[in-house]
Design a protein around this motif. Structure first.
Motif, mmCIF file in Angstrom:
data_model
loop_
_atom_site.group_PDB
_atom_site.id
_atom_site.type_symbol
_atom_site.label_atom_id
_atom_site.label_comp_id
_atom_site.label_asym_id
_atom_site.label_seq_id
_atom_site.Cartn_x
_atom_site.Cartn_y
_atom_site.Cartn_z
ATOM 1 N N GLN A 67 11.379 3.279 9.718
ATOM 2 C CA GLN A 67 10.202 2.575 10.228
ATOM 3 C C GLN A 67 9.530 3.348 11.357
ATOM 4 N N GLY A 68 10.281 4.181 12.058
ATOM 5 C CA GLY A 68 9.692 5.004 13.106
ATOM 6 C C GLY A 68 8.873 6.144 12.549
ATOM 7 N N LEU A 69 9.160 6.536 11.309
ATOM 8 C CA LEU A 69 8.403 7.604 10.655
ATOM 9 C C LEU A 69 7.191 7.010 9.940
ATOM 10 N N TYR A 70 7.466 6.238 8.901
ATOM 11 C CA TYR A 70 6.390 5.566 8.163
ATOM 12 C C TYR A 70 7.021 4.556 7.219
ATOM 13 N N GLU A 71 6.193 3.655 6.713
ATOM 14 C CA GLU A 71 6.620 2.698 5.706
ATOM 15 C C GLU A 71 5.635 2.746 4.542
ATOM 16 N N TYR A 72 6.177 2.772 3.351
ATOM 17 C CA TYR A 72 5.358 2.799 2.133
ATOM 18 C C TYR A 72 5.349 1.405 1.528
ATOM 19 N N ASP A 73 4.163 0.822 1.395
ATOM 20 C CA ASP A 73 4.019 -0.545 0.898
ATOM 21 C C ASP A 73 3.799 -0.523 -0.613
ATOM 22 N N ALA A 74 4.908 -0.398 -1.337
ATOM 23 C CA ALA A 74 4.831 -0.328 -2.801
ATOM 24 C C ALA A 74 4.386 -1.655 -3.406
ATOM 25 N N VAL A 75 4.729 -2.762 -2.770
ATOM 26 C CA VAL A 75 4.364 -4.080 -3.300
ATOM 27 C C VAL A 75 2.856 -4.264 -3.313
ATOM 28 N N LYS A 97 1.848 4.279 9.343
ATOM 29 C CA LYS A 97 2.458 5.258 10.236
ATOM 30 C C LYS A 97 3.313 4.572 11.295
ATOM 31 N N GLY A 98 4.504 5.137 11.528
ATOM 32 C CA GLY A 98 5.391 4.631 12.567
ATOM 33 C C GLY A 98 5.108 5.289 13.903
ATOM 34 N N LYS A 99 5.887 4.925 14.902
ATOM 35 C CA LYS A 99 5.652 5.422 16.258
ATOM 36 C C LYS A 99 5.881 6.930 16.363
ATOM 37 N N LEU A 100 6.879 7.464 15.652
ATOM 38 C CA LEU A 100 7.100 8.906 15.706
ATOM 39 C C LEU A 100 5.924 9.653 15.091
ATOM 40 N N TRP A 101 5.428 9.173 13.971
ATOM 41 C CA TRP A 101 4.265 9.806 13.326
ATOM 42 C C TRP A 101 3.080 9.773 14.291
ATOM 43 N N GLN A 102 2.850 8.631 14.922
ATOM 44 C CA GLN A 102 1.735 8.524 15.864
ATOM 45 C C GLN A 102 1.894 9.498 17.030
ATOM 46 N N ALA A 103 3.144 9.643 17.512
ATOM 47 C CA ALA A 103 3.393 10.576 18.614
ATOM 48 C C ALA A 103 3.188 12.020 18.177
ATOM 49 N N PHE A 104 3.611 12.334 16.939
ATOM 50 C CA PHE A 104 3.498 13.705 16.433
ATOM 51 C C PHE A 104 2.048 14.124 16.215
ATOM 52 N N GLU A 105 1.198 13.202 15.786
ATOM 53 C CA GLU A 105 -0.184 13.571 15.462
ATOM 54 C C GLU A 105 -1.143 13.341 16.631
ATOM 55 N N ALA A 106 -0.642 12.894 17.767
ATOM 56 C CA ALA A 106 -1.509 12.647 18.919
ATOM 57 C C ALA A 106 -2.225 13.928 19.348
ATOM 58 N N LEU A 128 17.919 9.727 12.914
ATOM 59 C CA LEU A 128 16.792 10.332 13.636
ATOM 60 C C LEU A 128 17.102 11.735 14.151
ATOM 61 N N LEU A 129 18.303 12.246 13.856
ATOM 62 C CA LEU A 129 18.727 13.525 14.425
ATOM 63 C C LEU A 129 17.751 14.646 14.121
ATOM 64 N N GLN A 130 17.446 14.840 12.849
ATOM 65 C CA GLN A 130 16.596 15.967 12.466
ATOM 66 C C GLN A 130 15.182 15.816 13.012
ATOM 67 N N GLU A 131 14.655 14.596 12.933
ATOM 68 C CA GLU A 131 13.277 14.372 13.371
ATOM 69 C C GLU A 131 13.118 14.640 14.869
ATOM 70 N N HIS A 138 9.413 14.838 6.517
ATOM 71 C CA HIS A 138 8.731 14.977 5.221
ATOM 72 C C HIS A 138 8.318 13.603 4.710
ATOM 73 N N VAL A 139 7.110 13.525 4.173
ATOM 74 C CA VAL A 139 6.610 12.302 3.547
ATOM 75 C C VAL A 139 6.721 12.493 2.033
ATOM 76 N N TYR A 140 7.693 11.836 1.456
ATOM 77 C CA TYR A 140 7.989 12.070 0.037
ATOM 78 C C TYR A 140 6.867 11.602 -0.881
ATOM 79 N N GLU A 141 6.182 10.532 -0.519
ATOM 80 C CA GLU A 141 5.141 9.979 -1.388
ATOM 81 C C GLU A 141 3.922 10.904 -1.510
#
Length: 279
Positions: A67-75, A97-106, A128-131, A138-141
């Motif tokens: 959830q800190g990276l991103y969430e994909y709303d498949a439904v 976008k999660g909080k980490l994504w927002q921080a990374f793209e700021a 969260l180690l690698q991130e 990586h965004v798989y979608e």
């Protein structure tokens, strides 16, 4: 950019050193300490002191690292496909976008607070180690890799409710916020209540430390609680003579601000009963 105490936050020398060391090493700062010792407020004050925006990720028992990276709303995408919506052809429309994504793209550097990490499942820190190490994910979608434009200042708080994995600890700079001594607590109070009368302050802090040091206390009152208590004392216009505890009144005045469970209230009631017996 170096962090020091601010006009509204008294940071001990070793805490300021820890913040600046974490910034220099580009490591997350892991802050532990009793609840109410200013761990969360530290991140806000670091952001204010350095003139940086802040993002706050409040961790709960159900929070997952993803959830800190991103969430994909498949439904929602499935529903839109059934309704023939045109937006369904662009998968990015369904990624939050999660909080980490927002921080990374700021556009510039930010302070990222990951608050109360020990509330989550034990695997949460490991996920969260690698991130946090590589500052990318990586965004798989979509097949894209999100990399931090500017490495954020990451501050992670923990109330020490559970042990954190060694692999996670190795990647952090650690600091334990000790409960402030009488002199530091006095300085903290004077920041929040400038001009407080010396007699009231001295009597209140003496009684507060007596309460904290009472043997058998389940939850010791914290910095935030003594500030709440003093606010009530000032609102009621009480003086040092009103704080005296003796006989039947061994419980502190307005004790609900300091004692937060029935066991501690009963403890002081028993102490009062024993004092009357001795009398």
């Amino acid at each position: 950019m170096r962090f020091t105490s601010t006009s509204s936050y008294i940071a001990s020398d070793d805490l300021a050193v820890a913040v600046n060391a974490a910034v220099t090493l580009q490591r997350p700062l892991l802050v532990k300490g009793e609840p109410g010792t200013g761990k969360t407020e530290l991140a806000r004050q670091v952001a204010a002191s350095l003139g940086l925006p802040m993002l706050e990720w409040n961790v709960k028992s159900t929070t997952k690292a993803q959830q800190g990276l991103y969430e994909y709303d498949a439904v929602s995408r499935l529903r839109d496909s059934q309704l023939g919506e045109a937006r369904v052809h662009e998968v990015r429309n369904y990624i939050r976008k999660g909080k980490l994504w927002q921080a990374f793209e700021a556009e510039g550097r930010v302070v990222l607070l990951i608050d109360e990490i020990d509330k989550a499942d034990i695997e949460f820190p490991n996920d969260l180690l690698q991130e946090l190490d590589r500052m990318e994910f990586h965004v798989y979608e979509t097949g894209e890799t999100i990399r931090a434009r500017h490495r954020p200042i990451v501050i992670i708080t923990s109330n020490n409710e559970k042990e954190l994995p060694d692999a996670f600890l190795r990647r952090c700079f650690f600091h334990y916020i000790r409960f402030p001594d009488a002199e530091t607590l006095r300085a903290i109070v004077e920041v929040h209540f400038p001009g407080i009368k010396e007699g009231l302050l001295a009597a209140a802090l003496t009684q507060f430390f007596e309460i904290r040091e009472t043997p058998g206390l389940k939850k010791k009152p914290s910095t935030s609680e003594v500030l709440d208590w003093l606010k009530l004392l000032l609102a009621e216009d009480l003086g040092p003579e009103d704080l005296k505890r003796e006989g039947r009144s061994l419980l502190p005045r307005l004790h609900g601000a300091l004692l937060k469970n029935e066991q501690d209230v009963h403890l002081f009631e028993r102490l009062a009963f024993m004092a009357r017996g001795r009398g």
